[in-house]
Design a protein around this motif. Structure first.
Motif, PDB file in Angstrom:
ATOM      1  N   UNK A 174     -12.345 -29.606   0.736  1.00 17.67           N
ATOM      2  CA  UNK A 174     -11.726 -30.070   1.985  1.00 17.67           C
ATOM      3  C   UNK A 174     -12.227 -31.453   2.394  1.00 17.67           C
ATOM      4  N   UNK A 175     -13.217 -31.965   1.636  1.00 16.88           N
ATOM      5  CA  UNK A 175     -13.817 -33.285   1.922  1.00 16.88           C
ATOM      6  C   UNK A 175     -14.439 -33.325   3.321  1.00 16.88           C
ATOM      7  N   UNK A 200      -9.860 -14.539  13.396  1.00 15.68           N
ATOM      8  CA  UNK A 200      -8.834 -14.696  12.369  1.00 15.68           C
ATOM      9  C   UNK A 200      -9.524 -14.838  11.017  1.00 15.68           C
ATOM     10  N   UNK A 201      -8.846 -14.370   9.968  1.00 17.88           N
ATOM     11  CA  UNK A 201      -9.419 -14.406   8.624  1.00 17.88           C
ATOM     12  C   UNK A 201      -8.572 -15.242   7.675  1.00 17.88           C
ATOM     13  N   UNK A 202      -9.247 -15.841   6.721  1.00 21.12           N
ATOM     14  CA  UNK A 202      -8.566 -16.425   5.574  1.00 21.12           C
ATOM     15  C   UNK A 202      -8.137 -15.304   4.647  1.00 21.12           C
ATOM     16  N   UNK A 203      -7.489 -15.679   3.542  1.00 20.42           N
ATOM     17  CA  UNK A 203      -7.273 -14.742   2.452  1.00 20.42           C
ATOM     18  C   UNK A 203      -8.642 -14.334   1.909  1.00 20.42           C
ATOM     19  N   UNK A 204      -8.692 -13.271   1.143  1.00 18.65           N
ATOM     20  CA  UNK A 204      -9.970 -12.839   0.556  1.00 18.65           C
ATOM     21  C   UNK A 204     -10.506 -13.916  -0.391  1.00 18.65           C
ATOM     22  N   UNK A 205     -11.832 -13.938  -0.541  1.00 16.83           N
ATOM     23  CA  UNK A 205     -12.421 -14.772  -1.592  1.00 16.83           C
ATOM     24  C   UNK A 205     -13.212 -13.937  -2.598  1.00 16.83           C
ATOM     25  N   UNK A 206     -13.359 -12.635  -2.318  1.00  8.29           N
ATOM     26  CA  UNK A 206     -13.806 -11.694  -3.356  1.00  8.29           C
ATOM     27  C   UNK A 206     -13.554 -10.278  -2.872  1.00  8.29           C
ATOM     28  N   UNK A 265     -13.368  -9.433   1.085  1.00  8.39           N
ATOM     29  CA  UNK A 265     -14.155 -10.272   1.988  1.00  8.39           C
ATOM     30  C   UNK A 265     -13.410 -11.576   2.253  1.00  8.39           C
ATOM     31  N   UNK A 266     -13.314 -11.954   3.521  1.00  7.56           N
ATOM     32  CA  UNK A 266     -12.661 -13.197   3.895  1.00  7.56           C
ATOM     33  C   UNK A 266     -13.570 -14.061   4.738  1.00  7.56           C
ATOM     34  N   UNK A 267     -13.103 -15.244   5.057  1.00 10.95           N
ATOM     35  CA  UNK A 267     -13.837 -16.163   5.923  1.00 10.95           C
ATOM     36  C   UNK A 267     -13.264 -16.037   7.335  1.00 10.95           C
ATOM     37  N   UNK A 268     -14.129 -15.771   8.290  1.00 14.87           N
ATOM     38  CA  UNK A 268     -13.693 -15.607   9.683  1.00 14.87           C
ATOM     39  C   UNK A 268     -13.755 -16.936  10.429  1.00 14.87           C
ATOM     40  N   UNK A 282      -8.082 -24.892  10.546  1.00 13.55           N
ATOM     41  CA  UNK A 282      -9.224 -24.648   9.657  1.00 13.55           C
ATOM     42  C   UNK A 282      -8.931 -23.497   8.709  1.00 13.55           C
ATOM     43  N   UNK A 283      -8.299 -22.448   9.224  1.00  9.94           N
ATOM     44  CA  UNK A 283      -7.991 -21.286   8.371  1.00  9.94           C
ATOM     45  C   UNK A 283      -7.093 -21.687   7.200  1.00  9.94           C
ATOM     46  N   UNK A 284      -6.063 -22.474   7.464  1.00  9.22           N
ATOM     47  CA  UNK A 284      -5.147 -22.871   6.388  1.00  9.22           C
ATOM     48  C   UNK A 284      -5.795 -23.843   5.413  1.00  9.22           C
ATOM     49  N   UNK A 285      -6.663 -24.706   5.919  1.00  9.66           N
ATOM     50  CA  UNK A 285      -7.397 -25.603   5.019  1.00  9.66           C
ATOM     51  C   UNK A 285      -8.323 -24.807   4.098  1.00  9.66           C
ATOM     52  N   UNK A 286      -8.955 -23.791   4.653  1.00 11.45           N
ATOM     53  CA  UNK A 286      -9.823 -22.935   3.836  1.00 11.45           C
ATOM     54  C   UNK A 286      -9.006 -22.148   2.813  1.00 11.45           C
TER      55      UNK A 286
END
Length: 260
Positions: free
Chosen positions: A63-64, A104-110, A215-218, A226-230
């Motif tokens: 995301x720089x 709010x959560x991102x998609x899972x990352x594991x 597991x997602x990023x909250x 931020x959620x969509x960038x993640x």
């Protein structure tokens, strides 16, 4: 001439101020527990390490932006996010309906399955309610594993702990009959000198209503940018090989799980 020079200097100063403000906006503060190896752990010299930490750094690079990490006790991690102590939680937090009411959560990352471990001389044969009847099970409080244990093992005594290390210590010292946690966390304990006491009884088929899809990023409610960038960054590191590089540093299999 002096007036023009003053105007030019003032314009330069304004640009520098704007540039500094923009640089500050590019800092993303990441909250994590620091007590859940191999996913996140706080070392003796105060450094955070683990799969979650490396993934967060890779996402920030994608995301720089600059990552700053904040260690936070698990029980207070969502309130701390809501209070603005940090911008996102990268701490192996399972995506559940209950938590989605608060963040709010991102998609899972594991996504890895839960499991049960017990002392090597245990008579426990499986992971069902009947197998664990009458046993005392240790589990970290305020987790999906705690929720599953209390709802499933109703004929057992469920003992909550603030951290995984604390139930592991009690298991090692014979104060528990079994423990329930993510199988990767359990296996790392079993592979340590302290874990020589115990064995893996088996894995538990995740119940999506309890364990969620992974597991997602909250992030704070409504922080869609931020959620969509993640989310975009998660897809990018999966595609460019960075995720696999980090995965292979810690695990012998792909912890991402099935595509979703």
């Amino acid at each position: 001439m002096r007036i023009a020079l003053r105007i030019a200097l003032a314009a330069s100063a304004a640009l520098l101020t704007l540039g500094a403000a923009q640089a500050q906006e590019k800092v993303v503060k990441i909250g994590t527990e620091g007590a859940y190896p191999p996913f996140n752990n706080l070392t003796a010299d105060g450094k955070l390490e683990g799969f979650d930490i490396d993934i967060a750094k890779a996402l920030c690079d994608e995301m720089k932006v600059k990552c700053e990490f904040v260690a936070q006790d698990w029980d207070g991690i969502i309130p701390a996010l809501q209070a603005g102590k940090f911008d996102a939680i990268v701490a192996s937090m399972s995506i559940t309906p209950e938590r989605k009411e608060k963040v709010d959560f991102t998609d899972k990352y594991y996504n890895t399955p839960p499991g049960i471990i017990a002392p090597k001389d245990s008579d426990i044969k499986g992971v069902t309610k009947e197998d664990l009847a009458g046993k005392t099970i240790g589990v970290q409080a305020s987790t999906t594993h705690f929720n599953y244990s209390t709802k499933t093992y109703t004929d057992s005594t469920i003992k909550p702990y603030p951290t995984a290390q604390e139930y592991q210590l009690d298991l090692e010292n014979g104060r528990l009959d079994a423990a329930n946690d993510d199988v990767v966390v359990l296996q790392q304990f079993l592979d340590s000198p302290e874990g020589a006491c115990c064995k893996l009884i088996g894995t538990i088929k995740p119940v999506e209503e309890i364990h969620g899809p992974g597991a997602g990023i909250a992030v704070r409610k409504g922080d869609n940018d931020l959620r969509e960038k993640l989310n975009a960054a998660i897809k990018a590191i999966r595609a460019n090989g960075k995720y696999k590089e980090i995965n292979d540093k810690y695990f012998k299999f792909d912890v991402y799980g099935g595509e979703s």
